[in-house]
Design a protein around this motif. Structure first.
Motif, PDB file in Angstrom:
ATOM      1  N   HIS A  37     -13.106   2.238 -38.340  1.00  0.00           N
ATOM      2  CA  HIS A  37     -11.828   1.887 -38.945  1.00  0.00           C
ATOM      3  C   HIS A  37     -10.739   2.825 -38.450  1.00  0.00           C
ATOM      4  CE1 HIS A  37      -9.279   0.158 -42.088  1.00  0.00           C
ATOM      5  NE2 HIS A  37      -8.846   1.378 -42.299  1.00  0.00           N
ATOM      6  N   GLU A  38      -9.619   2.265 -38.089  1.00  0.00           N
ATOM      7  CA  GLU A  38      -8.454   3.070 -37.726  1.00  0.00           C
ATOM      8  C   GLU A  38      -7.747   3.485 -39.014  1.00  0.00           C
ATOM      9  OE1 GLU A  38      -5.308   2.607 -34.187  1.00  0.00           O
ATOM     10  OE2 GLU A  38      -5.081   1.129 -35.779  1.00  0.00           O
ATOM     11  N   ILE A  39      -7.437   4.759 -39.118  1.00  0.00           N
ATOM     12  CA  ILE A  39      -6.833   5.269 -40.350  1.00  0.00           C
ATOM     13  C   ILE A  39      -5.324   5.063 -40.294  1.00  0.00           C
ATOM     14  CG2 ILE A  39      -6.507   7.296 -41.810  1.00  0.00           C
ATOM     15  CD1 ILE A  39      -9.098   8.414 -40.567  1.00  0.00           C
ATOM     16  N   GLY A  40      -4.808   4.183 -41.165  1.00  0.00           N
ATOM     17  CA  GLY A  40      -3.375   3.944 -41.234  1.00  0.00           C
ATOM     18  C   GLY A  40      -2.704   5.007 -42.080  1.00  0.00           C
ATOM     19  N   LEU A  41      -1.699   5.680 -41.512  1.00  0.00           N
ATOM     20  CA  LEU A  41      -1.059   6.799 -42.197  1.00  0.00           C
ATOM     21  C   LEU A  41       0.379   6.461 -42.570  1.00  0.00           C
ATOM     22  CD1 LEU A  41      -1.436  10.511 -41.650  1.00  0.00           C
ATOM     23  CD2 LEU A  41       0.883   9.620 -41.516  1.00  0.00           C
ATOM     24  N   GLY A  42       0.735   6.746 -43.808  1.00  0.00           N
ATOM     25  CA  GLY A  42       2.109   6.637 -44.278  1.00  0.00           C
ATOM     26  C   GLY A  42       2.649   8.021 -44.560  1.00  0.00           C
ATOM     27  N   LEU A  43       3.862   8.281 -44.123  1.00  0.00           N
ATOM     28  CA  LEU A  43       4.468   9.607 -44.233  1.00  0.00           C
ATOM     29  C   LEU A  43       5.571   9.582 -45.281  1.00  0.00           C
ATOM     30  CD1 LEU A  43       4.923  12.501 -43.097  1.00  0.00           C
ATOM     31  CD2 LEU A  43       6.467  11.470 -41.430  1.00  0.00           C
ATOM     32  N   CYS A  44       5.481  10.472 -46.263  1.00  0.00           N
ATOM     33  CA  CYS A  44       6.525  10.618 -47.279  1.00  0.00           C
ATOM     34  C   CYS A  44       7.172  11.981 -47.117  1.00  0.00           C
ATOM     35  CB  CYS A  44       5.922  10.467 -48.675  1.00  0.00           C
ATOM     36  SG  CYS A  44       7.125  10.630 -50.012  1.00  0.00           S
ATOM     37  N   GLY A  45       8.395  12.002 -46.590  1.00  0.00           N
ATOM     38  CA  GLY A  45       9.069  13.263 -46.295  1.00  0.00           C
ATOM     39  C   GLY A  45       8.874  13.638 -44.841  1.00  0.00           C
ATOM     40  N   ALA A  46       9.974  13.968 -44.156  1.00  0.00           N
ATOM     41  CA  ALA A  46       9.884  14.303 -42.734  1.00  0.00           C
ATOM     42  C   ALA A  46      10.837  15.457 -42.431  1.00  0.00           C
ATOM     43  CB  ALA A  46      10.216  13.088 -41.865  1.00  0.00           C
ATOM     44  N   GLY A  47      10.461  16.634 -42.910  1.00  0.00           N
ATOM     45  CA  GLY A  47      11.236  17.828 -42.604  1.00  0.00           C
ATOM     46  C   GLY A  47      10.830  18.415 -41.267  1.00  0.00           C
ATOM     47  N   ALA A  48      11.350  19.597 -40.962  1.00  0.00           N
ATOM     48  CA  ALA A  48      11.130  20.205 -39.643  1.00  0.00           C
ATOM     49  C   ALA A  48       9.657  20.496 -39.396  1.00  0.00           C
ATOM     50  CB  ALA A  48      11.955  21.489 -39.532  1.00  0.00           C
ATOM     51  N   PHE A  49       8.923  20.994 -40.413  1.00  0.00           N
ATOM     52  CA  PHE A  49       7.520  21.339 -40.210  1.00  0.00           C
ATOM     53  C   PHE A  49       6.685  20.094 -39.951  1.00  0.00           C
ATOM     54  CE2 PHE A  49       3.225  22.308 -41.768  1.00  0.00           C
ATOM     55  CZ  PHE A  49       2.927  23.408 -40.980  1.00  0.00           C
ATOM     56  N   VAL A  50       6.922  19.057 -40.716  1.00  0.00           N
ATOM     57  CA  VAL A  50       6.167  17.819 -40.530  1.00  0.00           C
ATOM     58  C   VAL A  50       6.414  17.255 -39.133  1.00  0.00           C
ATOM     59  CG1 VAL A  50       6.002  15.413 -41.281  1.00  0.00           C
ATOM     60  CG2 VAL A  50       6.043  17.235 -42.974  1.00  0.00           C
ATOM     61  N   LYS A  51       7.683  17.267 -38.701  1.00  0.00           N
ATOM     62  CA  LYS A  51       8.010  16.664 -37.400  1.00  0.00           C
ATOM     63  C   LYS A  51       7.577  17.523 -36.217  1.00  0.00           C
ATOM     64  CE  LYS A  51      12.356  15.790 -38.534  1.00  0.00           C
ATOM     65  NZ  LYS A  51      13.745  15.271 -38.520  1.00  0.00           N
ATOM     66  N   SER A  52       7.535  18.832 -36.392  1.00  0.00           N
ATOM     67  CA  SER A  52       7.190  19.689 -35.259  1.00  0.00           C
ATOM     68  C   SER A  52       5.717  20.041 -35.206  1.00  0.00           C
ATOM     69  CB  SER A  52       8.015  20.990 -35.305  1.00  0.00           C
ATOM     70  OG  SER A  52       7.696  21.747 -36.465  1.00  0.00           O
TER      71      SER A  52
END
Length: 675
Positions: free
Chosen positions: A430-445
């Motif tokens: 199974h491919e794990i589908g990911l949903g992201l809540c919040g996208a600050g600098a740490f999450v994006k980098s």
């Protein structure tokens, strides 16, 4: 919805999600917004002229960190990080708009849907079809003021605050330097206050417009203010000079001092150089004043974001009351903004509007440019506010100092004492589908570049409070679904795992909502901010048989795993000394805010406690801690302390955490003695 975005020196229209009416905010369908030529041109050119990341990399600490990445991850790792951080972030311009209320968040009760309002604030009153604005940056529009006029509210509030700083009285002479949009509004307000106004600008057409509005206005090339002001005042000179001009040099401010009478006032509203001629300032004993934007409350997160008003008995004119007062001046026809509107563009013509303010035409640049938006529908179908109805749970733990109450983490009767069972995804099927809540600098980098490299993860959806940030994150990382609310992610059956990277006070409520929706959850630390939030989260994870993982990363590093292996072979208790040179954070940083970030002990020190727990292999039985006293300058919010930790197996550890260290010193050093 459509929103104007400045990207690499160009204005473009982007399709972004509609914002959510978060608590304390007002959701507005925009009618008109103003392009302030000076501010908007500066934003446009700052994007075009921005230096590259490599060109800015002159900080020794950053260079050292880049070399570490090169050593550990190779050239590919460096390039990946440069791509993640170096791509120019787009700008969402706009700060003065009007429209109609479509919905409100919790805590707002005085602006029902259908109310006509003026909206203020960079980052809030953007050039977008929908805007979500904090209540203190919204003011009702009087019935006899058109929304086209109300769109000038923020600019008028800036001008009004400058006039208030001057304290000009009836009959006094005020000199205005600079007849841009705000300067022309300021001159009208001064005239309405009963002052004699002498205004000067380098542009003859702007001076002519000022005369048409009824005050004395002159072209600097035709009239020298050093001669005109003494003539008009009988040699007394101006009681106050207000600088609305923008200039890199200091000629304007030194000219203003020459035009002031002795003991007069000089008020700086525009962006000018401040290399002052001290002899002039001293000889005339001038009052030199700065006017900060719209007025008291500006740049104060308690006022602007949390909606805590200043009592009128002590602060008569806040930025919200200035906004309302300016709208009142328009309603009373003491100020006329209609002659300042040179061009009106439909929203889809926004790129042409920016070209108009950026290029010098036969009659100069237009002064006032409006964007006009499509009419607001009666039933907009708003996105839901997904914050839990009663808000995040808060409370305090009863018990004697130093005691650990029953059910606390690390005690036998706590639900976390044994690992919870959960339904894993079938390995390899199974491919794990990911949903992201919040996208600050740490999450994006950090998170997203790594997740994108992992073949088994599919980035399905992203939700952030900022519509533009949501769209940009989706574009950069190839995410198809974009929203501003968690509900859309939770309703998506293709999302198996939700990664929550929002501010700390939102963690517990959002994680619990995701678990209730049947999603697995990876939650950036901390788990929550108060202990009463722990048990319901673990209970929900058990009930739904879902994984709830917290982003403690130290225990998984190769060095920590090797240390743990060695320590477990050695007899007896361990003695550890852990020094953390955390670096300074200002008192105003959101992580230092106890209601949002919880402070650095909860926000970051949980990492180091977790590592010690993993290495020792026994629960903590007692803690003694002492912080340096907060002095409001170098020691902030008890973020420098020493803690002695006692473990159930007899081990001891000292954790020394400080924000006082030199950044050249390595961040962490851990020494462990055993056997």
């Amino acid at each position: 919805m459509k929103q104007v975005v400045l990207r690499e020196g160009k204005a473009i229209l982007e399709e972004v999600p509609v914002p959510v009416a978060e608590p304390g905010r007002v959701l507005v369908r925009t009618s008109h917004s103003v392009l302030s030529a000076g501010t908007e041109r500066a934003a446009l050119h700052s994007g075009a002229d921005a230096a590259t990341l490599l060109g800015q990399a002159t900080d020794p600490g950053k260079i050292r960190r880049a070399l570490e990445v090169l050593r550990d991850e190779g050239p590919g790792g460096v390039l990946a990080r440069l791509r993640a951080r170096g791509e120019a972030e787009p700008v969402a311009p706009g700060y003065s708009a009007s429209g109609v209320v479509q919905g409100v968040g919790r805590g707002v009760s005085d602006l029902p849907p259908g109310s006509r309002v003026a909206c203020a604030g960079a980052g809030y009153a953007s050039h977008a079809e929908w805007i979500a604005v904090p209540r203190n940056l919204v003011a009702p529009v009087p019935d006899d003021v058109a929304l086209e006029e109300a769109a000038f509210g923020t600019l008028g509030a800036i001008a009004l605050q400058g006039v208030r700083r001057s304290a000009v009285q009836v009959g006094e002479c005020a000199v205005v330097l600079g007849l841009g949009l705000i300067g022309t509004l300021g001159a009208q307000i001064l005239r309405a206050a009963g002052a004699r106004v002498l205004a000067f600008d380098t542009d003859p057409t702007r001076a002519a417009r000022g005369r048409a509005l009824g005050f004395e206005a002159y072209d600097l090339a035709a009239r020298d203010p050093r001669q005109e002001v003494p003539r008009a005042t009988g040699g007394l000179l101006a009681d106050a000079v207000l600088i609305f001009a923008a200039s890199h040099g200091s000629e304007v401010v030194n000219l203003a001092m020459r035009l002031c009478r002795r003991k007069g006032k000089l008020v700086v509203i525009g962006d000018v150089g401040l290399d002052l001629d001290r002899s002039l300032l001293y000889e005339k004993e001038l009052d030199f004043l700065i006017s900060t934007s719209y007025g008291p409350g500006r740049y104060d997160p308690l006022y602007e974001e949390k909606g805590i008003d200043y009592p009128a008995a002590y602060v008569r004119w806040t930025e919200n009351r200035n906004l309302s007062a300016f709208l009142g001046l328009i309603a009373a026809r003491r100020v006329d903004v209609r002659p300042l509107i040179d061009r009106v563009f439909a929203l889809q013509e926004a790129p042409a509007a920016y070209e108009a303010i950026d290029r010098e035409g036969p009659e100069g640049r237009p002064l006032g440019v409006l964007l006009r938006y499509p009419a607001a529908p009666e039933s907009p179908g708003l996105p839901a506010d997904v914050t839990p109805p009663n808000g995040p749970r808060r409370g305090t733990t009863a018990g004697a100092p130093g005691a650990r109450p029953s059910g606390a983490p690390g005690t036998a009767d706590h639900p976390a004492a044994s690992a919870p069972e959960f339904d894993p995804l079938p390995a390899g099927t199974h491919e794990i589908g990911l949903g992201l809540c919040g996208a600050g600098a740490f999450v994006k980098s950090v998170h997203l570049p790594e997740l994108r490299k992992m073949k088994r993860f599919a980035l399905r959806a992203v939700a952030t409070a900022s519509p533009l940030n949501a769209r940009e994150t989706a574009r950069r990382f190839g995410i198809s679904k974009v929203s501003t609310g968690l509900a859309e992610i939770l309703d998506d059956p293709s999302v198996d795992l939700v990664l929550i990277g929002t501010r700390h006070h939102l963690h517990a409520g959002q994680a619990e909502a995701a678990l209730r929706a049947g999603k697995h959850v990876f939650l950036e630390k901390p788990l929550c901010l108060v202990e009463e939030e722990v048990a319901p989260l673990l209970l929900e994870a058990r009930r739904r048989r879902r994984l709830l993982a917290v982003g403690f990363n130290r225990r998984y590093s190769p060095l920590a795993l090797r240390a743990r292996e060695v320590l477990r072979r050695l007899p007896g208790p361990a003695l550890a000394l852990y020094r953390v040179n955390a670096g300074r954070l200002p008192a105003g940083h959101w992580t230092q805010d106890r209601s949002q970030g919880g402070g650095r002990v909860l926000g970051e020190c949980c990492h180091f406690l977790d590592l010690l727990l993993a290495l020792v292999g026994a629960p903590i039985s007692a803690i003694e801690a002492r912080a340096l006293p907060t002095d409001g300058a170098t020691v902030v919010a008890s973020d420098s302390f020493a803690a002695l930790l006692s473990f159930a197996d007899g081990s001891r550890a000292t954790l020394l955490y400080t924000g006082l260290g030199d950044p050249g010193l390595a961040k962490e050093r851990l020494e462990i003695f055993k056997g």
